[in-house]
Design a protein around this motif. Structure first.
Motif, PDB file in Angstrom:
ATOM      1  N   ALA A 196       0.833  -1.203   0.000  1.00  0.00           N
ATOM      2  CA  ALA A 196       0.000   0.000   0.000  1.00  0.00           C
ATOM      3  C   ALA A 196       0.869   1.255   0.000  1.00  0.00           C
ATOM      4  O   ALA A 196       0.559   2.230  -0.700  1.00  0.00           O
ATOM      5  N   GLU A 197       1.942   1.235   0.774  1.00  0.00           N
ATOM      6  CA  GLU A 197       2.875   2.370   0.783  1.00  0.00           C
ATOM      7  C   GLU A 197       3.522   2.537  -0.578  1.00  0.00           C
ATOM      8  O   GLU A 197       3.648   3.647  -1.095  1.00  0.00           O
ATOM      9  N   ARG A 198       3.959   1.422  -1.153  1.00  0.00           N
ATOM     10  CA  ARG A 198       4.623   1.474  -2.456  1.00  0.00           C
ATOM     11  C   ARG A 198       3.684   2.038  -3.517  1.00  0.00           C
ATOM     12  O   ARG A 198       4.121   2.775  -4.412  1.00  0.00           O
ATOM     13  N   MET A 199       2.409   1.724  -3.425  1.00  0.00           N
ATOM     14  CA  MET A 199       1.418   2.197  -4.389  1.00  0.00           C
ATOM     15  C   MET A 199       0.878   3.574  -4.022  1.00  0.00           C
ATOM     16  O   MET A 199      -0.038   4.068  -4.664  1.00  0.00           O
ATOM     17  N   ARG A 200       1.440   4.160  -2.954  1.00  0.00           N
ATOM     18  CA  ARG A 200       1.067   5.502  -2.498  1.00  0.00           C
ATOM     19  C   ARG A 200      -0.417   5.607  -2.152  1.00  0.00           C
ATOM     20  O   ARG A 200      -1.059   6.634  -2.381  1.00  0.00           O
ATOM     21  N   LYS A 201      -0.950   4.528  -1.619  1.00  0.00           N
ATOM     22  CA  LYS A 201      -2.322   4.575  -1.145  1.00  0.00           C
ATOM     23  C   LYS A 201      -2.364   5.245   0.227  1.00  0.00           C
ATOM     24  O   LYS A 201      -1.402   5.186   0.987  1.00  0.00           O
ATOM     25  N   ARG A 202      -3.475   5.836   0.529  1.00  0.00           N
ATOM     26  CA  ARG A 202      -3.667   6.342   1.880  1.00  0.00           C
ATOM     27  C   ARG A 202      -3.902   5.150   2.806  1.00  0.00           C
ATOM     28  O   ARG A 202      -4.674   4.242   2.478  1.00  0.00           O
ATOM     29  N   THR A 203      -3.231   5.124   3.943  1.00  0.00           N
ATOM     30  CA  THR A 203      -3.370   4.012   4.873  1.00  0.00           C
ATOM     31  C   THR A 203      -3.740   4.539   6.264  1.00  0.00           C
ATOM     32  O   THR A 203      -3.586   5.729   6.555  1.00  0.00           O
ATOM     33  N   GLY A 204      -4.219   3.638   7.088  1.00  0.00           N
ATOM     34  CA  GLY A 204      -4.566   4.019   8.453  1.00  0.00           C
ATOM     35  C   GLY A 204      -4.743   2.795   9.320  1.00  0.00           C
ATOM     36  O   GLY A 204      -4.601   1.654   8.871  1.00  0.00           O
ATOM     37  N   ALA A 205      -5.054   3.035  10.586  1.00  0.00           N
ATOM     38  CA  ALA A 205      -5.263   1.958  11.538  1.00  0.00           C
ATOM     39  C   ALA A 205      -6.511   2.258  12.355  1.00  0.00           C
ATOM     40  O   ALA A 205      -6.799   3.418  12.647  1.00  0.00           O
ATOM     41  N   VAL A 206      -7.243   1.230  12.730  1.00  0.00           N
ATOM     42  CA  VAL A 206      -8.479   1.427  13.481  1.00  0.00           C
ATOM     43  C   VAL A 206      -8.273   1.245  14.982  1.00  0.00           C
ATOM     44  O   VAL A 206      -9.208   1.403  15.749  1.00  0.00           O
ATOM     45  N   GLU A 207      -7.062   0.908  15.374  1.00  0.00           N
ATOM     46  CA  GLU A 207      -6.801   0.720  16.795  1.00  0.00           C
ATOM     47  C   GLU A 207      -5.602   1.530  17.250  1.00  0.00           C
ATOM     48  O   GLU A 207      -4.726   1.871  16.453  1.00  0.00           O
ATOM     49  N   LYS A 208      -5.576   1.808  18.547  1.00  0.00           N
ATOM     50  CA  LYS A 208      -4.426   2.415  19.177  1.00  0.00           C
ATOM     51  C   LYS A 208      -3.607   1.326  19.847  1.00  0.00           C
ATOM     52  O   LYS A 208      -4.135   0.299  20.273  1.00  0.00           O
ATOM     53  N   VAL A 209      -2.308   1.561  19.938  1.00  0.00           N
ATOM     54  CA  VAL A 209      -1.421   0.574  20.546  1.00  0.00           C
ATOM     55  C   VAL A 209      -1.905   0.200  21.938  1.00  0.00           C
ATOM     56  O   VAL A 209      -1.953  -0.976  22.318  1.00  0.00           O
ATOM     57  N   GLU A 210      -2.292   1.201  22.703  1.00  0.00           N
ATOM     58  CA  GLU A 210      -2.687   0.957  24.087  1.00  0.00           C
ATOM     59  C   GLU A 210      -3.894   0.019  24.181  1.00  0.00           C
ATOM     60  O   GLU A 210      -4.030  -0.754  25.134  1.00  0.00           O
ATOM     61  N   GLU A 211      -4.770   0.067  23.185  1.00  0.00           N
ATOM     62  CA  GLU A 211      -5.960  -0.777  23.210  1.00  0.00           C
ATOM     63  C   GLU A 211      -5.620  -2.236  22.977  1.00  0.00           C
ATOM     64  O   GLU A 211      -6.354  -3.131  23.393  1.00  0.00           O
ATOM     65  N   GLN A 212      -4.527  -2.496  22.307  1.00  0.00           N
ATOM     66  CA  GLN A 212      -4.104  -3.869  22.116  1.00  0.00           C
ATOM     67  C   GLN A 212      -3.257  -4.353  23.284  1.00  0.00           C
ATOM     68  O   GLN A 212      -3.291  -5.525  23.650  1.00  0.00           O
ATOM     69  N   CYS A 213      -2.486  -3.449  23.860  1.00  0.00           N
ATOM     70  CA  CYS A 213      -1.492  -3.847  24.853  1.00  0.00           C
ATOM     71  C   CYS A 213      -2.049  -3.924  26.267  1.00  0.00           C
ATOM     72  O   CYS A 213      -1.768  -4.874  27.003  1.00  0.00           O
ATOM     73  N   HIS A 214      -2.814  -2.945  26.669  1.00  0.00           N
ATOM     74  CA  HIS A 214      -3.240  -2.858  28.057  1.00  0.00           C
ATOM     75  C   HIS A 214      -4.087  -4.034  28.539  1.00  0.00           C
ATOM     76  O   HIS A 214      -3.948  -4.447  29.705  1.00  0.00           O
ATOM     77  N   PRO A 215      -4.963  -4.608  27.719  1.00  0.00           N
ATOM     78  CA  PRO A 215      -5.709  -5.765  28.212  1.00  0.00           C
ATOM     79  C   PRO A 215      -4.819  -6.923  28.661  1.00  0.00           C
ATOM     80  O   PRO A 215      -5.130  -7.620  29.623  1.00  0.00           O
ATOM     81  N   LEU A 216      -3.696  -7.115  27.966  1.00  0.00           N
ATOM     82  CA  LEU A 216      -2.785  -8.177  28.383  1.00  0.00           C
ATOM     83  C   LEU A 216      -2.200  -7.890  29.755  1.00  0.00           C
ATOM     84  O   LEU A 216      -2.031  -8.785  30.583  1.00  0.00           O
TER      85      LEU A 216
END
Length: 358
Positions: A196-216
């Motif tokens: 996606a980066e190579r094709m210059r597409k706009r990219t994004g993420a639907v989560e924050k790091v803390e939302e994945q990490c803190h539950p553990l």
């Protein structure tokens, strides 16, 4: 930096990822992989709007193991979409830094200070065994790419005495011969992000790091010690030859390539961590196992799917004229430490689109 190369670190695909028995798993692993690509099932869902958007279910293994079996309609949807969204932004340095920090014990604490002496001793002994065996686990192809055992061990297990016990548990699960042999090639998610980066597409993420990490990090101490002990017991049994894993990463790859994960994975209410429920455990430990299972089920599957579903819906409403490609994990598992020692965590997020929310 290679974010897995781990099969980012695969994968850690845990050996308890699927709660199917060995017989059930093997019996359904007989699909024909020589079908034409167009005849293979696809983990692609279309969101009917104008222009259309898509959900694509990924698997956290080296992309080279599955790419040829991904149907052309999925690849075409990826190429034609304006915006590509992932669970986390695997190309963002902040993501890596934040995930690394989340794993560490408070300043001044070491694992030897917090673990029971027996568990610490067994952990250290197991890591010494892994370090000794790792040169024999490496493939010639890995060596040809400049990956060597000492470097890889330090990348995955370096600074382990500063990590929180729950992250050490995940690390131990990733330090297997099968997993080590997958290092050096980006997993499917990372490959798509790079493309996606190579094709210059706009990219994004639907989560924050803390939302994945803190539950553990939210497990209480007794639960974490139980989980680490069970993990070590399993690894010790595997080393002794008294235990055989119910499935292998090869089994999972084959199911994904065959397109039949629905019957094996989706119809089992799986969690993102090893399943510690075991009928051989004494009642008190079975209760602890069930509490851990319930906690992760709520935090890493149900609540997470609902949260991500709301954000996907908001993105679609905010950009009605754009075509989105959402690449989320179709199979629950951890992306473990990559060559920088960073763990990346993924859970199945396909459930909310299967419910019919879009």
């Amino acid at each position: 930096m290679m974010l897995f190369t781990w099969a980012l670190l695969v994968h850690v695909l845990f050996v308890w990822l699927v709660r199917a028995s060995p017989k059930n798993l093997r019996d359904t692993a007989s699909c024909e992989l020589n079908k034409k690509q167009s005849e293979l099932n696809s983990f692609l869902w279309t969101i009917k709007r104008d222009p259309p958007s898509y959900f694509f279910g990924t698997i956290h293994v080296p992309y080279t193991r599955v790419w040829d079996f991904i149907p052309e309609n999925s690849k075409k949807a990826f190429h034609e979409s304006n915006i590509v969204y992932f669970e986390l932004d695997l190309t963002d340095p902040y993501t890596i830094s934040a995930l690394t920090s989340c794993q560490l014990l408070p300043q001044g604490e070491n694992l030897q200070d917090v673990l029971p002496k027996d568990i610490y001793r067994r952990l250290k002994r197991h890591l010494e065994y892994v370090k000794l065996m790792m040169p024999s686990w490496m493939t010639p192809d890995q060596r040809g790419k400049g990956l060597y055992a000492d470097y890889l061990f330090n990348a995955i297990a370096g600074n382990w005495e500063r990590k929180r016990p729950v992250w050490v548990m995940l690390m131990v699960n990733s330090l297997t011969e099968a997993d080590i042999k997958t290092r050096g090639v980006p997993v499917l998610d990372l490959y798509l992000a790079q493309e996606a980066e190579r094709m210059r597409k706009r990219t994004g993420a639907v989560e924050k790091v803390e939302e994945q990490c803190h539950p553990l990090n939210g497990l209480n101490f007794s639960q974490v010690i139980f989980a680490l002990n069970q993990t070590l017991l399993q690894q010790e049994s595997l080393r002794a030859g008294s235990l055989q894993v119910p499935y292998t990463t090869e089994d999972l790859i084959k199911h994904y390539n065959c397109g039949d994960l629905n019957s094996i994975i989706f119809n089992h209410d799986t969690s993102q961590v090893p399943n510690f429920n075991n009928v051989t455990l004494p009642p008190s430990e079975q209760t602890t196992a069930q509490e851990i299972d319930s906690y992760f089920r709520q935090e890493l599957i149900y609540k997470r799917n609902e949260r991500m579903g709301r954000r996907v819906k908001a993105l679609l409403e905010e950009h009605p004229d754009k075509s989105f490609f959402f690449a989320f994990g179709a199979v629950i598992g951890f992306l473990g430490p990559d060559t920088s020692g960073t763990f990346v965590l993924f859970a199945s997020t396909m459930a909310f689109c299967r419910i019919g929310g879009f």
